[in-house]
Design a protein around this motif. Structure first.
Motif, PDB file in Angstrom:
ATOM      1  N   GLU A 354       0.826  -1.207   0.000  1.00 57.36           N
ATOM      2  CA  GLU A 354       0.000   0.000   0.000  1.00 57.36           C
ATOM      3  C   GLU A 354       0.862   1.259   0.000  1.00 57.36           C
ATOM      4  O   GLU A 354       0.546   2.243  -0.666  1.00 57.36           O
ATOM      5  N   VAL A 357       2.387   1.658  -3.674  1.00 55.42           N
ATOM      6  CA  VAL A 357       1.473   2.050  -4.754  1.00 55.42           C
ATOM      7  C   VAL A 357       0.880   3.434  -4.499  1.00 55.42           C
ATOM      8  O   VAL A 357       0.611   4.189  -5.446  1.00 55.42           O
ATOM      9  N   THR A 358       0.671   3.795  -3.237  1.00 56.54           N
ATOM     10  CA  THR A 358       0.186   5.149  -2.939  1.00 56.54           C
ATOM     11  C   THR A 358       1.246   6.174  -3.312  1.00 56.54           C
ATOM     12  O   THR A 358       0.926   7.242  -3.857  1.00 56.54           O
ATOM     13  N   SER A 360       3.469   5.858  -5.671  1.00 52.31           N
ATOM     14  CA  SER A 360       3.528   5.960  -7.133  1.00 52.31           C
ATOM     15  C   SER A 360       2.378   6.798  -7.679  1.00 52.31           C
ATOM     16  O   SER A 360       2.560   7.622  -8.584  1.00 52.31           O
ATOM     17  N   CYS A 386      -2.956   4.222 -13.837  1.00 50.02           N
ATOM     18  CA  CYS A 386      -2.120   3.912 -12.674  1.00 50.02           C
ATOM     19  C   CYS A 386      -2.914   3.115 -11.644  1.00 50.02           C
ATOM     20  O   CYS A 386      -2.420   2.123 -11.086  1.00 50.02           O
ATOM     21  N   ASN A 390      -2.066  -0.704 -10.394  1.00 52.30           N
ATOM     22  CA  ASN A 390      -1.801  -0.987  -8.985  1.00 52.30           C
ATOM     23  C   ASN A 390      -2.831  -1.935  -8.391  1.00 52.30           C
ATOM     24  O   ASN A 390      -2.484  -2.840  -7.618  1.00 52.30           O
ATOM     25  N   SER A 393      -1.941  -5.441  -9.867  1.00 50.09           N
ATOM     26  CA  SER A 393      -0.691  -6.040  -9.407  1.00 50.09           C
ATOM     27  C   SER A 393      -0.725  -6.439  -7.943  1.00 50.09           C
ATOM     28  O   SER A 393      -0.101  -7.414  -7.540  1.00 50.09           O
ATOM     29  N   GLY A 400      -4.643  -3.179  -3.369  1.00 48.70           N
ATOM     30  CA  GLY A 400      -4.113  -1.983  -4.020  1.00 48.70           C
ATOM     31  C   GLY A 400      -5.004  -0.776  -3.869  1.00 48.70           C
ATOM     32  O   GLY A 400      -5.310  -0.097  -4.845  1.00 48.70           O
ATOM     33  N   MET A 402      -4.711   2.332  -2.142  1.00 39.15           N
ATOM     34  CA  MET A 402      -4.026   3.609  -2.392  1.00 39.15           C
ATOM     35  C   MET A 402      -4.775   4.820  -1.856  1.00 39.15           C
ATOM     36  O   MET A 402      -4.473   5.936  -2.236  1.00 39.15           O
TER      37      MET A 402
END
Length: 479
Positions: A354, A357-358, A360, A386, A390, A393, A400, A402
């Motif tokens: 977490e 991905v947050t 990114s 995006c 996320n 993945s 994911g 975020m």
């Protein structure tokens, strides 16, 4: 892309506009019938419906305004009655009549073509209240997007209007289709019901009630977020906080319905929901809908936002409130089922995922929101892509998310679903996830400030000159 205005253009005669509305509405209902009867509804219905609406909007929007839906026409009439832009009089009544005739004609057409028909009714043992709730919510979403992207003076005509309404219909059909069938259109409800029973009505009266209420609610919300269109001040604090609440609500309720109902198209409806709300409210509040993104914005040294700490705190409150209400909405819509952010995997890995991905997502948004790339037309699309990457993945590890507003809504929904056992494990989960997501936001702001120093300085030295045709597609238009 062609510019589209949802209000009927005056340069075309009423007859031409009505023909345009007939064609567009007919295409939508005919497509729905064919997809359902050929057994492709679960996988392709949302994609086909969203695509047909988008294409028809670009093809016919400059002729009739591309309503194709009595609920949209009612929302335009309600907005006009509230003192804002919209549609009145003969046009409104004529549009609705033609749309209903087109829906009935399309129903008899797919019956004639495929020698089959289907019943309009709640799906998968959903009850009337659950069906009405999701129909109201997503009809409201569709009408709200039309009003903000096709009517609002600061956001229309908009070259991405067709994309926005297509994404709204796609998100609703995929997320709520397993409950109500994903109608959101009185012409479709009447057409399917009349075509199936031979000029009689069954379920469509309930659908009509929910859809009309959704249309009226959309007009009221439009007035709250766009007071300048109704003679008020532009983008006041109330409008901005309402915008953040609504955006967070739509994203979280779509996440809940998408996951609980097991949408076969994965996270695409979530990305579509965020994109259509971003295009609708980007120049109201900045369309952040994420406490982590608000924190990253506050800590960034961007030249094109003036978000103060006190306002950022109110943003976060509004976003969490939207997540809270959305959790209650999707639990009510699905009969009390809820899911938790954690899976059976490694909790430490989930929290770390977490954070990454947050980070990114926030870094991407900051890079596209200031300096040379400020107001990039593809910002909403980039954020949706995006989020899709996320979610996909890390879906098996942490979902994911975020977004602390999403994890908060999910955790509260878990508490409600476990009532009266008062299982508070989900709230502990929210605390862990939120801490990880906020750490990721801080790291994104630090990375941005270090890596974009030159671009930031150029942004401070240069002033934005001239109108930006994609202003509504960007974030941080807070001034």
């Amino acid at each position: 892309l062609p510019l589209v205005d949802a209000m009927a253009p005056a340069q075309h005669s009423l007859g031409v506009r009505l023909l345009s509305e007939f064609v567009g509405t007919y295409a939508l209902v005919f497509t729905m019938g064919c997809v359902v009867l050929t057994g492709n509804a679960a996988l392709w219905c949302g994609a086909f419906m969203g695509t047909v609406l988008m294409v028809a909007t670009y093809a016919l929007g400059r002729v009739s305004g591309a309503n194709f839906n009595p609920a949209v026409t009612i929302a335009l009439g309600a907005a006009k009655a509230l003192g804002g832009p919209g549609m009145t009089g003969t046009n409104l009544a004529a549009y609705i009549c033609v749309q209903l005739v087109a829906g009935i004609s399309a129903a008899y057409s797919y019956d004639l073509l495929l020698d089959d028909r289907f019943m309009l009714a709640p799906a998968n043992d959903a009850n009337v209240m659950q069906m009405c709730l999701v129909e109201m919510l997503y009809t409201c979403l569709l009408c709200f997007v039309v009003l903000n992207c096709g009517v609002a003076r600061r956001n229309s005509p908009n070259p991405l209007y067709g994309v926005a309404v297509g994404c709204a219909l796609f998100a609703g059909t995929c997320s709520a289709g397993a409950i109500s069938g994903g109608c959101f259109n009185p012409a479709m409800a009447v057409g399917i019901d009349v075509g199936n029973f031979g000029f009689s009505v069954q379920w469509c009266l309930w659908y009509l009630l929910a859809q009309v209420v959704g249309a009226l609610l959309a007009a009221i919300l439009f007035r709250l977020v766009r007071p300048e269109d109704f003679g008020g001040d532009q983008c006041g604090t109330g409008a901005q906080l309402t915008s953040e609440f609504l955006g967070s609500f739509v994203v979280v309720v779509t996440v809940g319905l998408d996951v609980v109902e097991g949408s076969v198209v994965g996270v695409l409806p979530i990305a579509a929901a965020f994109l259509c709300m971003n295009l609708s409210l980007g120049n109201v509040s900045g369309a952040q809908f994420n406490p982590g993104l608000t924190v990253a914005t506050l800590l960034s040294h961007g030249a094109h936002h003036d978000l103060e700490p006190a306002m950022a705190a109110w943003y976060i409150v509004a976003q969490l409130a939207g997540g809270l209400c959305a959790g209650g909405a999707y639990v009510t819509s699905t009969g009390g089922f809820a899911f938790r952010p954690f899976t059976d995997g490694d909790h430490g890995a989930a929290v770390m995922g977490e954070c990454v991905v947050t980070c990114s997502l926030c870094y991407l948004v900051l890079c596209l929101a200031v300096g040379k790339t400020r107001g990039a037309a593809g910002l909403g699309l980039a954020m949706g892509a995006c989020a899709f990457a996320n979610f996909t993945s890390l879906g098996e590890a942490s979902n994911g998310l975020m977004n602390p507003a999403i994890s908060f809504g999910i955790s509260c929904a878990g508490v409600w679903a476990s009532w009266p056992n008062h299982n508070l494990t989900g709230m502990l989960t929210w605390g862990a996830f939120s801490a990880a997501e906020l750490i990721g936001s801080v790291l994104a702001a630090i990375a941005f400030n270090l890596s974009q120093a030159v671009d930031l300085q150029e942004g401070k030295d240069k002033q934005h000159v001239g109108p930006d045709p994609f202003e509504g597609a960007g974030l941080f238009n807070l001034r």
